[in-house]
Design a protein around this motif. Structure first.
Motif, PDB file in Angstrom:
ATOM      1  N   ALA A  98      13.160  -8.936  13.138  1.00 37.98           N
ATOM      2  CA  ALA A  98      11.836  -8.625  12.619  1.00 37.98           C
ATOM      3  C   ALA A  98      11.910  -8.422  11.108  1.00 37.98           C
ATOM      4  O   ALA A  98      12.912  -7.937  10.574  1.00 37.98           O
ATOM      5  CB  ALA A  98      11.285  -7.372  13.288  1.00 37.98           C
ATOM      6  N   TRP A  99      10.846  -8.786  10.429  1.00 41.51           N
ATOM      7  CA  TRP A  99      10.727  -8.615   8.978  1.00 41.51           C
ATOM      8  C   TRP A  99       9.685  -7.537   8.703  1.00 41.51           C
ATOM      9  O   TRP A  99       8.526  -7.684   9.050  1.00 41.51           O
ATOM     10  CB  TRP A  99      10.333  -9.935   8.322  1.00 41.51           C
ATOM     11  CG  TRP A  99       9.956  -9.833   6.873  1.00 41.51           C
ATOM     12  CD1 TRP A  99      10.485  -9.013   5.931  1.00 41.51           C
ATOM     13  CD2 TRP A  99       8.943 -10.600   6.214  1.00 41.51           C
ATOM     14  NE1 TRP A  99       9.880  -9.221   4.710  1.00 41.51           N
ATOM     15  CE2 TRP A  99       8.931 -10.187   4.859  1.00 41.51           C
ATOM     16  CE3 TRP A  99       8.056 -11.606   6.637  1.00 41.51           C
ATOM     17  CZ2 TRP A  99       8.048 -10.745   3.921  1.00 41.51           C
ATOM     18  CZ3 TRP A  99       7.185 -12.159   5.711  1.00 41.51           C
ATOM     19  CH2 TRP A  99       7.187 -11.733   4.369  1.00 41.51           C
ATOM     20  N   ARG A 100      10.167  -6.448   8.102  1.00 37.94           N
ATOM     21  CA  ARG A 100       9.294  -5.318   7.801  1.00 37.94           C
ATOM     22  C   ARG A 100       9.124  -5.192   6.289  1.00 37.94           C
ATOM     23  O   ARG A 100      10.077  -5.336   5.523  1.00 37.94           O
ATOM     24  CB  ARG A 100       9.907  -4.041   8.375  1.00 37.94           C
ATOM     25  CG  ARG A 100       9.104  -2.778   8.072  1.00 37.94           C
ATOM     26  CD  ARG A 100       9.682  -1.569   8.781  1.00 37.94           C
ATOM     27  NE  ARG A 100       8.993  -0.343   8.378  1.00 37.94           N
ATOM     28  CZ  ARG A 100       8.626   0.608   9.208  1.00 37.94           C
ATOM     29  NH1 ARG A 100       8.881   0.484  10.499  1.00 37.94           N
ATOM     30  NH2 ARG A 100       8.020   1.692   8.767  1.00 37.94           N
ATOM     31  N   ILE A 101       7.884  -4.902   5.861  1.00 39.08           N
ATOM     32  CA  ILE A 101       7.590  -4.672   4.450  1.00 39.08           C
ATOM     33  C   ILE A 101       7.018  -3.266   4.319  1.00 39.08           C
ATOM     34  O   ILE A 101       5.998  -2.947   4.942  1.00 39.08           O
ATOM     35  CB  ILE A 101       6.571  -5.675   3.886  1.00 39.08           C
ATOM     36  CG1 ILE A 101       6.923  -7.121   4.272  1.00 39.08           C
ATOM     37  CG2 ILE A 101       6.484  -5.544   2.365  1.00 39.08           C
ATOM     38  CD1 ILE A 101       5.865  -8.134   3.869  1.00 39.08           C
ATOM     39  N   ASP A 102       7.656  -2.440   3.505  1.00 39.83           N
ATOM     40  CA  ASP A 102       7.164  -1.102   3.199  1.00 39.83           C
ATOM     41  C   ASP A 102       6.799  -1.037   1.724  1.00 39.83           C
ATOM     42  O   ASP A 102       7.638  -1.332   0.859  1.00 39.83           O
ATOM     43  CB  ASP A 102       8.234  -0.042   3.508  1.00 39.83           C
ATOM     44  CG  ASP A 102       8.486   0.100   5.000  1.00 39.83           C
ATOM     45  OD1 ASP A 102       7.617   0.642   5.691  1.00 39.83           O
ATOM     46  OD2 ASP A 102       9.556  -0.354   5.443  1.00 39.83           O
ATOM     47  N   TYR A 103       5.559  -0.664   1.450  1.00 42.54           N
ATOM     48  CA  TYR A 103       5.066  -0.557   0.083  1.00 42.54           C
ATOM     49  C   TYR A 103       4.868   0.920  -0.271  1.00 42.54           C
ATOM     50  O   TYR A 103       4.337   1.688   0.537  1.00 42.54           O
ATOM     51  CB  TYR A 103       3.710  -1.241  -0.074  1.00 42.54           C
ATOM     52  CG  TYR A 103       3.608  -2.676   0.381  1.00 42.54           C
ATOM     53  CD1 TYR A 103       3.778  -3.735  -0.503  1.00 42.54           C
ATOM     54  CD2 TYR A 103       3.293  -2.982   1.712  1.00 42.54           C
ATOM     55  CE1 TYR A 103       3.641  -5.055  -0.092  1.00 42.54           C
ATOM     56  CE2 TYR A 103       3.156  -4.304   2.134  1.00 42.54           C
ATOM     57  CZ  TYR A 103       3.329  -5.336   1.226  1.00 42.54           C
ATOM     58  OH  TYR A 103       3.196  -6.634   1.649  1.00 42.54           O
ATOM     59  N   GLU A 104       5.273   1.294  -1.488  1.00 49.80           N
ATOM     60  CA  GLU A 104       5.007   2.629  -2.012  1.00 49.80           C
ATOM     61  C   GLU A 104       4.617   2.496  -3.483  1.00 49.80           C
ATOM     62  O   GLU A 104       5.148   1.636  -4.192  1.00 49.80           O
ATOM     63  CB  GLU A 104       6.231   3.538  -1.897  1.00 49.80           C
ATOM     64  CG  GLU A 104       6.663   3.847  -0.477  1.00 49.80           C
ATOM     65  CD  GLU A 104       7.858   4.783  -0.441  1.00 49.80           C
ATOM     66  OE1 GLU A 104       8.253   5.282  -1.523  1.00 49.80           O
ATOM     67  OE2 GLU A 104       8.403   4.999   0.643  1.00 49.80           O
TER      68      GLU A 104
END
Length: 385
Positions: free
Chosen positions: A192-198
């Protein structure tokens, strides 16, 4: 396929694709196969080196650039185990700089359109670059997808990934505040490809970050997306005016080409005559996800390509999803396979807040203030059937 009325809430461990067993197995395995690899991809006109990072885990291989945070390639297997790149892109840096219609780009400060490139916040009016007719699109003519990012690789437990950081200075592209941005690309042991933005700011501003990958699950350069089936958990969408700015209405998808509550072929729907498909030359619209804003990524959609057996699902914390059907691909761009990209050869699914929200008080707010942290997560899972 999951019902559009069903909410699938992922725990942090499940969203990352980690279980005690898989994590232990990963620790016992040879970590070298999951260590991010770096190579020179090209140089900008001023001599700045642009690197391409390769991540591999769980049968998925992702290649990302330090320029624009661009997803240059995304390889997944079909039902027979044959691996193919399913993301449109270029094989050279010059085309990304000069020609790219946001292929794989990390979009900011504001994904999608802002009417007339202008908004008012706390009594002050800000003018942004206008680069899409009368409007500002994807952060203006030099958004985050056209900036250099600092990249740090990691291999943590069973995961592998990249942390991309940059600070957008006060006034960049007309936006107020120094905005410190951190984006994490993670590949899990399940592929799975996860993107976390902050993001944080020292002055009130607006933020709407997203990823602009063009997908074709049959393979990049393989032609039309007509064979793809989309199920999207959204009963409403935001109709647009003549310049693709939302009218403010949250309209029902029922009895329109925008109804994907049950799986339907994407291409034919985009070509179905309707006032809105005529305006957009296909589908280029924001969907109001049934789940709304959530603290953890919840189910949004499933795309299936029956011929190859590939299935992509998306989960997000965001309230909206932009579906774009490659309407402005015109056969003049040559992709990584050496083939030309034509109208309808790809689709984009951009998890987001709504377009033009800074000018539409009824839409979920995109205002970020000092002392608060912008957070958003989107997860793509890949499987076969």
């Amino acid at each position: 396929m999951p019902s559009t009325t069903r909410r699938t809430v992922l725990t942090a461990a499940a969203a990352a694709g980690i279980t005690t067993a898989t994590a232990g197995a990963a620790h016992a395995s040879d970590r070298r196969g999951r260590t991010p690899a770096r190579e020179l991809f090209g140089r900008l006109a001023d001599g700045t080196a642009v690197h391409r990072w390769t991540l591999s885990n769980g049968g998925t291989t992702l290649k990302a650039l330090s320029y624009g945070g661009i997803i240059q390639s995304l390889e997944t297997a079909d039902r027979h185990g044959r691996t193919t790149d399913v993301a449109l892109g270029f094989d050279n840096l010059d085309d990304y700089v000069a020609k790219s219609p946001y292929f794989g780009g990390l979009i900011g400060r504001y994904g999608n359109r802002i009417a007339d490139g202008r908004f008012t916040l706390d009594g002050a009016t800000y003018q942004l670059p206008v680069n899409d007719g009368p409007n500002s699109l994807h952060g203006g003519d030099r958004g985050f997808d056209k900036r250099m990012w600092d990249v740090e690789p990691f291999t943590r437990g069973a995961d592998t990934g990249l942390v991309l950081t940059r600070t957008s200075p006060d006034g960049e592209a007309g936006y107020p505040g120094n905005l410190a941005v951190r984006v994490t690309y993670t590949l899990t042991p399940r592929g799975a490809w996860r993107i976390d933005y902050e993001a944080t700011t020292d002055r009130a501003t607006v933020v709407n970050l997203t990823s602009h990958t063009y997908f074709n699950l049959a393979g990049e350069g393989s032609g039309t997306i007509d064979g793809h089936l989309l199920e999207l958990a959204a009963a409403r969408y935001t109709p647009v005016g003549s310049t693709l700015i939302p009218t403010g209405e949250l309209a029902p998808v029922a009895r329109t080409p925008f109804d994907f509550r049950r799986a339907r072929s994407i291409g034919p729907q985009a070509r179905t005559p309707h006032e809105q498909t005529v305006i957009a030359q296909g589908i280029d619209h924001n969907y109001v996800l049934d789940k709304g804003i959530t603290s953890r990524p919840e189910y949004a959609l499933t795309v299936t390509h029956p011929e190859s057996g590939r299935v992509m699902k998306m989960y997000t914390t965001e309230p909206g999803m932009q579906l774009y059907t490659g309407n402005f691909l015109d056969g003049t761009l040559t992709g990584t396979s050496g083939r030309l990209y034509r109208q309808g050869d790809a689709f984009c699914l951009e998890a987001q807040h709504f377009p033009d929200a800074p000018n539409q008080p009824s839409f979920p707010s995109t205002v970020l203030r000092p002392g608060r942290t912008y957070r958003s997560t989107t997860l793509h899972t890949f499987s076969t059937r």
